[in-house]
Write an enzyme that holds these catalytic residues in place. Structure first.
Site, PDB file in Angstrom:
ATOM      1  N   GLY A   1       0.838  -1.201   0.000  1.00 40.69           N
ATOM      2  CA  GLY A   1       0.000   0.000   0.000  1.00 40.69           C
ATOM      3  C   GLY A   1       0.872   1.250   0.000  1.00 40.69           C
TER       4      GLY A   1
ATOM      5  N   ARG B   1       1.134  -4.949  -5.804  1.00 43.40           N
ATOM      6  CA  ARG B   1       1.279  -6.186  -5.042  1.00 43.40           C
ATOM      7  C   ARG B   1       1.467  -7.293  -6.070  1.00 43.40           C
ATOM      8  NH1 ARG B   1      -2.749  -3.535  -1.483  1.00 43.40           N
ATOM      9  NH2 ARG B   1      -1.691  -3.160   0.477  1.00 43.40           N
TER      10      ARG B   1
ATOM     11  N   ASP C   1       5.557  -5.020   6.055  1.00 41.04           N
ATOM     12  CA  ASP C   1       6.121  -6.320   6.442  1.00 41.04           C
ATOM     13  C   ASP C   1       6.180  -7.324   5.284  1.00 41.04           C
ATOM     14  OD1 ASP C   1       3.356  -6.460   6.461  1.00 41.04           O
ATOM     15  OD2 ASP C   1       3.219  -7.707   8.245  1.00 41.04           O
TER      16      ASP C   1
ATOM     17  N   THR D   1       4.187   2.628   5.305  1.00 43.77           N
ATOM     18  CA  THR D   1       2.795   2.156   5.376  1.00 43.77           C
ATOM     19  C   THR D   1       2.054   3.030   6.377  1.00 43.77           C
ATOM     20  OG1 THR D   1       1.327   0.393   6.161  1.00 43.77           O
ATOM     21  CG2 THR D   1       3.579   0.319   6.963  1.00 43.77           C
TER      22      THR D   1
ATOM     23  N   ASP E   1      -0.268   2.160   8.227  1.00 41.07           N
ATOM     24  CA  ASP E   1      -0.823   1.375   9.341  1.00 41.07           C
ATOM     25  C   ASP E   1      -0.046   1.478  10.662  1.00 41.07           C
ATOM     26  OD1 ASP E   1      -2.502   0.587   7.344  1.00 41.07           O
ATOM     27  OD2 ASP E   1      -2.115  -1.555   7.518  1.00 41.07           O
TER      28      ASP E   1
ATOM     29  N   ASP F   1       2.140  -0.624  11.661  1.00 46.63           N
ATOM     30  CA  ASP F   1       2.009  -1.981  12.199  1.00 46.63           C
ATOM     31  C   ASP F   1       3.341  -2.717  12.309  1.00 46.63           C
ATOM     32  OD1 ASP F   1       2.398  -2.161   9.491  1.00 46.63           O
ATOM     33  OD2 ASP F   1       0.810  -3.614   9.118  1.00 46.63           O
TER      34      ASP F   1
ATOM     35  N   ARG G   1      -5.694  -2.435   8.854  1.00 48.58           N
ATOM     36  CA  ARG G   1      -5.719  -3.917   8.840  1.00 48.58           C
ATOM     37  C   ARG G   1      -5.824  -4.498  10.256  1.00 48.58           C
ATOM     38  NH1 ARG G   1      -4.011  -6.191   3.603  1.00 48.58           N
ATOM     39  NH2 ARG G   1      -2.644  -4.709   2.585  1.00 48.58           N
TER      40      ARG G   1
HETATM   41  N1  LIG Z   1       5.865 -14.026   2.193  1.00 45.63           N
HETATM   42  C1  LIG Z   1       6.270 -13.361   1.114  1.00 45.63           C
HETATM   43  N2  LIG Z   1       7.213 -13.854   0.301  1.00 45.63           N
HETATM   44  C2  LIG Z   1       7.641 -13.185  -0.777  1.00 45.63           C
HETATM   45  N3  LIG Z   1       7.153 -11.980  -1.154  1.00 45.63           N
HETATM   46  C3  LIG Z   1       6.217 -11.436  -0.377  1.00 45.63           C
HETATM   47  C4  LIG Z   1       5.719 -12.075   0.789  1.00 45.63           C
HETATM   48  N4  LIG Z   1       4.780 -11.281   1.347  1.00 45.63           N
HETATM   49  C5  LIG Z   1       4.684 -10.223   0.547  1.00 45.63           C
HETATM   50  N5  LIG Z   1       5.540 -10.284  -0.481  1.00 45.63           N
HETATM   51  C6  LIG Z   1       5.681  -9.344  -1.596  1.00 45.63           C
HETATM   52  O1  LIG Z   1       5.560  -8.001  -1.143  1.00 45.63           O
HETATM   53  C7  LIG Z   1       4.411  -7.385  -1.756  1.00 45.63           C
HETATM   54  C8  LIG Z   1       3.809  -6.386  -0.803  1.00 45.63           C
HETATM   55  O2  LIG Z   1       3.337  -7.067   0.361  1.00 45.63           O
HETATM   56  P1  LIG Z   1       1.978  -6.631   1.071  1.00 45.63           P
HETATM   57  O3  LIG Z   1       1.808  -7.547   2.230  1.00 45.63           O
HETATM   58  O4  LIG Z   1       0.893  -6.538   0.085  1.00 45.63           O
HETATM   59  O5  LIG Z   1       2.251  -5.127   1.509  1.00 45.63           O
HETATM   60  P2  LIG Z   1       3.179  -4.518   2.667  1.00 45.63           P
HETATM   61  O6  LIG Z   1       4.585  -4.602   2.217  1.00 45.63           O
HETATM   62  O7  LIG Z   1       2.685  -3.123   2.765  1.00 45.63           O
HETATM   63  O8  LIG Z   1       2.923  -5.349   3.900  1.00 45.63           O
HETATM   64  C9  LIG Z   1       3.516  -8.551  -2.154  1.00 45.63           C
HETATM   65  O9  LIG Z   1       2.632  -8.239  -3.191  1.00 45.63           O
HETATM   66  C10 LIG Z   1       4.531  -9.595  -2.586  1.00 45.63           C
HETATM   67  O10 LIG Z   1       4.993  -9.366  -3.902  1.00 45.63           O
HETATM   68  O1  LIG Z   2      -5.304  -0.546  -1.268  1.00 47.58           O
HETATM   69  P1  LIG Z   2      -5.899  -1.857  -0.921  1.00 47.58           P
HETATM   70  O2  LIG Z   2      -5.348  -2.961  -1.718  1.00 47.58           O
HETATM   71  O3  LIG Z   2      -7.392  -1.774  -0.921  1.00 47.58           O
HETATM   72  O4  LIG Z   2      -5.470  -2.201   0.573  1.00 47.58           O
HETATM   73  C1  LIG Z   2      -6.028  -1.628   1.699  1.00 47.58           C
HETATM   74  C2  LIG Z   2      -5.089  -1.845   2.863  1.00 47.58           C
HETATM   75  O5  LIG Z   2      -3.902  -1.153   2.629  1.00 47.58           O
HETATM   76  C3  LIG Z   2      -3.563  -0.362   3.772  1.00 47.58           C
HETATM   77  O6  LIG Z   2      -3.987   0.959   3.515  1.00 47.58           O
HETATM   78  C4  LIG Z   2      -2.073  -0.353   3.980  1.00 47.58           C
HETATM   79  O7  LIG Z   2      -1.607  -1.665   4.110  1.00 47.58           O
HETATM   80  P2  LIG Z   2      -0.122  -2.100   3.698  1.00 47.58           P
HETATM   81  O8  LIG Z   2       0.733  -0.881   3.748  1.00 47.58           O
HETATM   82  O9  LIG Z   2       0.264  -3.122   4.722  1.00 47.58           O
HETATM   83  O10 LIG Z   2      -0.156  -2.659   2.330  1.00 47.58           O
HETATM   84  C5  LIG Z   2      -4.391  -0.975   4.898  1.00 47.58           C
HETATM   85  O11 LIG Z   2      -4.629  -0.058   5.934  1.00 47.58           O
HETATM   86  C6  LIG Z   2      -5.630  -1.380   4.170  1.00 47.58           C
HETATM   87  O12 LIG Z   2      -6.322  -2.396   4.816  1.00 47.58           O
END
Ligand SMILES: Nc1ncnc2c1ncn2[C@@H]1O[C@H](COP(=O)(O)OP(=O)(O)O)[C@@H](O)[C@H]1O
Ligand SMILES: O=P(O)(O)OC[C@H]1O[C@](O)(COP(=O)(O)O)[C@@H](O)[C@@H]1O
Length: 322
Positions: free
Chosen positions: A11, A72, A103, A126, A128, A130, A172
């Site tokens: 995000g 993503r 994360d 992010t 969040d 978090d 989240r």
């Molecule tokens: N367990 C994982 N292993 C490998 N790549 C990951 C994993 N989790 C997330 N990613 C990669 O990082 C991207 C962003 O993760 P996401 O959880 O959507 O957002 P954030 O980084 O904000 O937590 C995912 O779309 C994926 O490509």
């Molecule tokens: O933009 P999307 O895909 O609807 O995702 C919404 C989510 O992304 C966030 O805005 C940020 O989450 P991440 O930074 O962990 O991806 C959350 O607060 C929310 O639940």
């Protein structure tokens, strides 16, 4: 190290541009070539890469979103996807990668470094907040201020109509946006995943407030606990007080970053590049007690939030908002 890359993933968050700017300019100031990678890991696998100059990041410190775009990617979660990404990094001569995200993005960076000869450093971007290893993530402060602005407006109309206003915010599994905005906005109740809540108690508080002469009742609800519409309807049924729901949604992810987020992003971006120059890998940067810190990615992701501080803020919000 001669060439580094930078990408934004997950995000988006206000302040990501300030972090990109800091990475690019610190890198160039230290004699590095800095490559911008578009659309996160997805763009990395597709070779959406271009060289950045000091002027590529001119006039972006004040802008929300991310000039590199974010995405993503399911494919990057697979070893084959990461192999593809590594091959592209090799073609472009990128030896170090700065990943701005949350994360999930950090887990991806760690796996990439585990499997292939590429150094990675993560910057927390992010809204969040978090990530336990850092007191604040880039974008959180701006999001809290956006929510606060909305709460101030909702308070006006709630008071005029003597209504209950339920405001659903993002986060989240983390209640920080609701907690900080609720405390700053003088909310009567804050419902977050970290603290138990009882619906009957909530209704009792609302009725008591009405009896005491409160003209409005503001409830901050963190997403994931249940919908605001449903809660507002139930409150109206039980208390007999008109209730309305507002879901703030992606409004919280945009806008010009606050000074706090810009400064945080600038400090973290610069430190990330320094770590790569020191030959470090699989690290994440953050802020603790106003000092820039860094940790091993695995260690950072295993940390637990400082619950005591959180609890104190929650208890304070209850005393002040009641
Ligand atoms: N367990 C994982 N292993 C490998 N790549 C990951 C994993 N989790 C997330 N990613 C990669 O990082 C991207 C962003 O993760 P996401 O959880 O959507 O957002 P954030 O980084 O904000 O937590 C995912 O779309 C994926 O490509
Ligand atoms: O933009 P999307 O895909 O609807 O995702 C919404 C989510 O992304 C966030 O805005 C940020 O989450 P991440 O930074 O962990 O991806 C959350 O607060 C929310 O639940």
């Amino acid at each position: 190290m001669r060439t580094i890359g930078v990408l934004t993933s997950g995000g988006d968050a206000p302040g990501m541009n300030a972090a990109i700017r800091a990475v690019v300019r610190t890198g160039i100031a230290n004699g590095l070539r800095v490559m911008g990678i578009q659309r996160g890991y997805s763009g990395l696998m597709n070779g959406e890469i271009f060289e950045m100059t000091r002027s590529s990041v001119s006039d972006i410190i004040q802008r929300g979103g991310t000039i590199l775009k974010s995405a993503r990617s399911a494919e990057f979660r697979t070893p084959e996807g990461r192999k593809k990404a590594y091959n592209v990094l090799k073609v472009f001569g990128i030896e170090g990668l700065v990943v701005i995200g949350g994360d999930g993005s950090f887990t991806g960076a760690k796996l990439l470094s585990d499997e292939w000869d590429i150094k990675t450093v993560g910057i927390p971007g992010t809204i969040d907040n978090d990530l336990a290893y850092t007191d604040y993530t880039i974008g959180f402060d701006t999001a809290v201020n956006t929510v606060l602005d909305a709460i101030n407006k909702l308070r006006d109309t709630s008071t005029s109509h003597e209504r209950v206003s339920v405001v659903e915010v993002m986060g989240r599994h983390c209640g920080d946006i609701a907690l900080y905005a609720g405390l700053a906005g003088g909310a009567e109740s804050i419902i977050i995943p970290e603290e138990d809540y009882n619906f009957d108690e909530l209704c009792k508080t609302i009725i008591e407030g009405k009896v005491k002469g409160k003209l409005h009742n503001l409830i901050l609800l963190a997403e994931g606990i249940g919908g605001a519409e449903e809660l507002a309807k139930k409150i109206e049924e039980v208390t007999g007080i008109e209730s309305r729901a507002t879901v703030l949604g992606h409004i919280q992810r945009g806008g010009s970053p606050t000074a706090f987020d810009r400064i945080l992003a600038s400090r973290l971006g610069a430190r990330a590049v320094e770590l790569l120059l020191e030959g470090k890998s699989k690290r994440v940067v953050g802020i603790r007690d106003n000092k820039i810190v860094d940790f091993d990615i695995t260690e950072a992701l295993e940390m637990e939030k400082r619950r005591d501080d959180h609890k104190k803020l929650y208890e304070l919000s209850k005393i002040l908002g009641y």
